[in-house]
Design a protein around this motif. Structure first.
Motif, PDB file in Angstrom:
ATOM      1  N   MET A 250     111.947  54.315  17.408  1.00  0.00           N
ATOM      2  CA  MET A 250     112.182  54.880  18.741  1.00  0.00           C
ATOM      3  C   MET A 250     111.240  56.044  19.023  1.00  0.00           C
ATOM      4  SD  MET A 250     115.674  56.510  20.323  1.00  0.00           S
ATOM      5  CE  MET A 250     115.683  57.265  21.943  1.00  0.00           C
ATOM      6  N   ASN A 251     110.972  56.850  17.967  1.00  0.00           N
ATOM      7  CA  ASN A 251     110.133  58.024  18.149  1.00  0.00           C
ATOM      8  C   ASN A 251     108.722  57.635  18.571  1.00  0.00           C
ATOM      9  OD1 ASN A 251     109.398  60.719  18.139  1.00  0.00           O
ATOM     10  ND2 ASN A 251     108.851  60.705  15.982  1.00  0.00           N
ATOM     11  N   LEU A 252     108.122  56.673  17.850  1.00  0.00           N
ATOM     12  CA  LEU A 252     106.769  56.234  18.179  1.00  0.00           C
ATOM     13  C   LEU A 252     106.725  55.597  19.563  1.00  0.00           C
ATOM     14  CD1 LEU A 252     105.612  54.725  14.759  1.00  0.00           C
ATOM     15  CD2 LEU A 252     104.950  56.914  15.778  1.00  0.00           C
TER      16      LEU A 252
ATOM     17  N   THR B 224     119.005  70.156  21.746  1.00  0.00           N
ATOM     18  CA  THR B 224     118.051  70.404  20.663  1.00  0.00           C
ATOM     19  C   THR B 224     118.392  71.683  19.917  1.00  0.00           C
ATOM     20  OG1 THR B 224     116.349  69.327  22.013  1.00  0.00           O
ATOM     21  CG2 THR B 224     115.593  70.572  20.108  1.00  0.00           C
ATOM     22  N   TRP B 225     118.837  72.690  20.639  1.00  0.00           N
ATOM     23  CA  TRP B 225     119.202  73.964  20.008  1.00  0.00           C
ATOM     24  C   TRP B 225     120.409  73.784  19.085  1.00  0.00           C
ATOM     25  CZ3 TRP B 225     118.253  78.899  23.336  1.00  0.00           C
ATOM     26  CH2 TRP B 225     118.113  80.007  22.497  1.00  0.00           C
ATOM     27  N   MET B 226     121.403  73.044  19.538  1.00  0.00           N
ATOM     28  CA  MET B 226     122.575  72.791  18.700  1.00  0.00           C
ATOM     29  C   MET B 226     122.191  71.978  17.466  1.00  0.00           C
ATOM     30  SD  MET B 226     125.192  74.326  19.923  1.00  0.00           S
ATOM     31  CE  MET B 226     126.524  73.517  19.047  1.00  0.00           C
ATOM     32  N   TYR B 227     121.355  70.979  17.661  1.00  0.00           N
ATOM     33  CA  TYR B 227     120.891  70.166  16.531  1.00  0.00           C
ATOM     34  C   TYR B 227     120.144  71.035  15.521  1.00  0.00           C
ATOM     35  CZ  TYR B 227     118.005  66.827  13.959  1.00  0.00           C
ATOM     36  OH  TYR B 227     117.366  66.121  12.968  1.00  0.00           O
ATOM     37  N   ALA B 228     119.261  71.898  16.028  1.00  0.00           N
ATOM     38  CA  ALA B 228     118.499  72.776  15.139  1.00  0.00           C
ATOM     39  C   ALA B 228     119.420  73.744  14.405  1.00  0.00           C
ATOM     40  CB  ALA B 228     117.458  73.548  15.957  1.00  0.00           C
TER      41      ALA B 228
ATOM     42  N   VAL C   9     117.809  64.181  17.661  1.00  0.00           N
ATOM     43  CA  VAL C   9     118.795  64.902  18.472  1.00  0.00           C
ATOM     44  C   VAL C   9     119.770  63.915  19.104  1.00  0.00           C
ATOM     45  CG1 VAL C   9     119.109  66.356  20.517  1.00  0.00           C
ATOM     46  CG2 VAL C   9     117.223  66.818  18.937  1.00  0.00           C
ATOM     47  N   TYR C  10     119.238  62.813  19.588  1.00  0.00           N
ATOM     48  CA  TYR C  10     120.087  61.787  20.203  1.00  0.00           C
ATOM     49  C   TYR C  10     121.080  61.224  19.187  1.00  0.00           C
ATOM     50  CZ  TYR C  10     121.402  57.328  22.314  1.00  0.00           C
ATOM     51  OH  TYR C  10     122.109  56.261  22.801  1.00  0.00           O
ATOM     52  N   GLU C  11     120.599  60.912  17.989  1.00  0.00           N
ATOM     53  CA  GLU C  11     121.489  60.389  16.950  1.00  0.00           C
ATOM     54  C   GLU C  11     122.555  61.413  16.570  1.00  0.00           C
ATOM     55  OE1 GLU C  11     119.009  59.208  13.734  1.00  0.00           O
ATOM     56  OE2 GLU C  11     118.048  57.565  14.848  1.00  0.00           O
ATOM     57  N   PHE C  12     122.168  62.672  16.524  1.00  0.00           N
ATOM     58  CA  PHE C  12     123.117  63.747  16.219  1.00  0.00           C
ATOM     59  C   PHE C  12     124.222  63.809  17.272  1.00  0.00           C
ATOM     60  CE2 PHE C  12     124.203  68.224  17.183  1.00  0.00           C
ATOM     61  CZ  PHE C  12     124.860  68.565  16.011  1.00  0.00           C
ATOM     62  N   LEU C  13     123.829  63.746  18.540  1.00  0.00           N
ATOM     63  CA  LEU C  13     124.815  63.806  19.619  1.00  0.00           C
ATOM     64  C   LEU C  13     125.727  62.584  19.605  1.00  0.00           C
ATOM     65  CD1 LEU C  13     122.652  65.142  22.591  1.00  0.00           C
ATOM     66  CD2 LEU C  13     124.319  66.403  21.229  1.00  0.00           C
TER      67      LEU C  13
ATOM     68  N   ALA D 105     130.940  60.199  18.676  1.00  0.00           N
ATOM     69  CA  ALA D 105     131.713  59.157  17.994  1.00  0.00           C
ATOM     70  C   ALA D 105     132.811  59.771  17.130  1.00  0.00           C
ATOM     71  CB  ALA D 105     130.780  58.299  17.145  1.00  0.00           C
ATOM     72  N   GLU D 106     132.472  60.852  16.433  1.00  0.00           N
ATOM     73  CA  GLU D 106     133.472  61.524  15.603  1.00  0.00           C
ATOM     74  C   GLU D 106     134.597  62.100  16.461  1.00  0.00           C
ATOM     75  OE1 GLU D 106     133.746  65.015  12.158  1.00  0.00           O
ATOM     76  OE2 GLU D 106     131.895  64.708  13.294  1.00  0.00           O
TER      77      GLU D 106
END
Length: 338
Positions: free
Chosen positions: A1-3, A79-83, A186-190, A195-196
């Motif tokens: 997805m990134n590429l 992004t800030w929360m993920y970081a 970041v998307y996967e983290f969210l 989901a949790e």
């Protein structure tokens, strides 16, 4: 997805810049193409047409910044929360398996060093994205305020629908370009957090604790490139605010006397479109703050320069046609050059 995302953004910036570069070639065979592109780019005083076909009111400019503020805020917050939760910029102690391995430079140490360097680089990249999005947020918030309170667009002022769509594209793609290298994570983290939350329910979720200093401190640990870039950004930001204030005050006066005036003050003494020059400086600061190694951000900057220089040239020609006493020392957008 990134590429895929990075490739798509780069292709979009190239596709946006190429027509402008082609139209800028001084060839009589391309005049038709240049005129067609100018028709799409004109707005306000440079759009002299009695027909409203394929145009929208210029006050729709504020739509760009509503979209930009909402979208940039979402990206910045995510992004800030993920970081904060997954990529703390902290110094980790060097662990040795044993003294002989350390002295001889054994494979265990080499393996650890490589993985540690990669981890540190990734963390730095994530926090750098937060920093760039923070700069973007500061910019689009000010532009939104200006479109509401500073610029009093005339009811008759129009802009081409393609120019309008280009603006919407830009303020969607630009923030994404500043963070595209970590957006998939970041998307996967969210998604995992949502989901949790769905599975466990609100009452079973652990309490979210945010320590303000730990939330901000990693930004203080970024490199000199980020802070030099931020200084350049602020320089352009301040001058753009001043130039927009000058233009806004002239528009208030022009409503009373029903005529255009030559703007004076700040960078207007050197170029006809200092607000465009300031925008170029702002994004040059973003390039420096990015470290200058991200091709996507360079292509974003190239689009900004090509688009604004092209528009500034037309604005400069309009001033020269409109005013016989227009200052001869003023250039279009780049002092001493163009």
């Amino acid at each position: 997805m990134n590429l895929w995302l990075v490739g798509l953004l780069r292709a979009a910036w190239i596709a946006g810049s190429l027509p402008i570069l082609i139209a800028s070639v001084p060839s009589s065979r391309l005049f038709w193409f240049r005129d067609a592109l100018l028709g799409f780019a004109k707005r306000g005083k440079t759009l002299q047409s009695s027909s409203k076909r394929f145009t929208v009111p210029q006050r729709f400019f504020r739509h760009f910044y509503w979209v930009a503020v909402v979208w940039t805020t979402i990206l910045l917050g995510s992004t800030w929360m993920y970081a904060y939760y997954t990529a703390p910029l902290v110094s980790e102690p060097l662990l040795y398996s044993d003294m002989s391995s350390y002295l001889t430079g054994g494979s265990h140490i080499l393996s650890w060093s490589k993985s540690h360097a990669a981890s540190t680089k990734q963390r730095f990249m994530i926090w750098r994205s937060v920093f760039l999005l923070l700069l973007m947020e500061v910019q689009v918030l000010r532009r939104l305020v200006e479109t509401i309170y500073v610029f009093n667009y005339s009811p008759s002022a129009r802009m081409h629908i393609l120019g309008y769509l280009t603006g919407l594209f830009f303020y969607t793609a630009a923030p994404l370009s500043l963070s595209c290298n970590c957006i998939p994570e970041v998307y996967e983290f969210l998604v995992s957090e949502v989901a949790e939350f769905i599975v466990r329910g609100k009452n079973q979720m652990p309490a979210i604790e945010i320590h303000l200093w730990e939330f901000v401190n990693p930004l203080m640990k970024l490199g000199w490139c980020q802070w030099i870039g931020a200084a350049i950004f602020c320089w352009g930001w301040i001058h753009q605010q001043r130039c927009h204030s000058i233009l806004g005050s002239l528009r208030d006066y022009m409503e009373q006397v029903d005529e255009y005036l030559i703007p004076h003050g700040d960078w207007f003494e050197s170029v006809s479109s200092p607000h465009y020059l300031a925008e170029i400086v702002i994004y040059a600061g973003v390039v420096v703050a990015s470290g200058g190694a991200d091709l996507t951000i360079w292509l974003l900057f190239a689009f900004v320069v090509a688009n604004l220089v092209f528009a500034a040239a037309e604005t400069h020609r309009w001033y020269l046609r409109k005013f016989d006493n227009y200052p001869s020392n003023r250039l279009a957008v780049i002092p001493f050059l163009y």
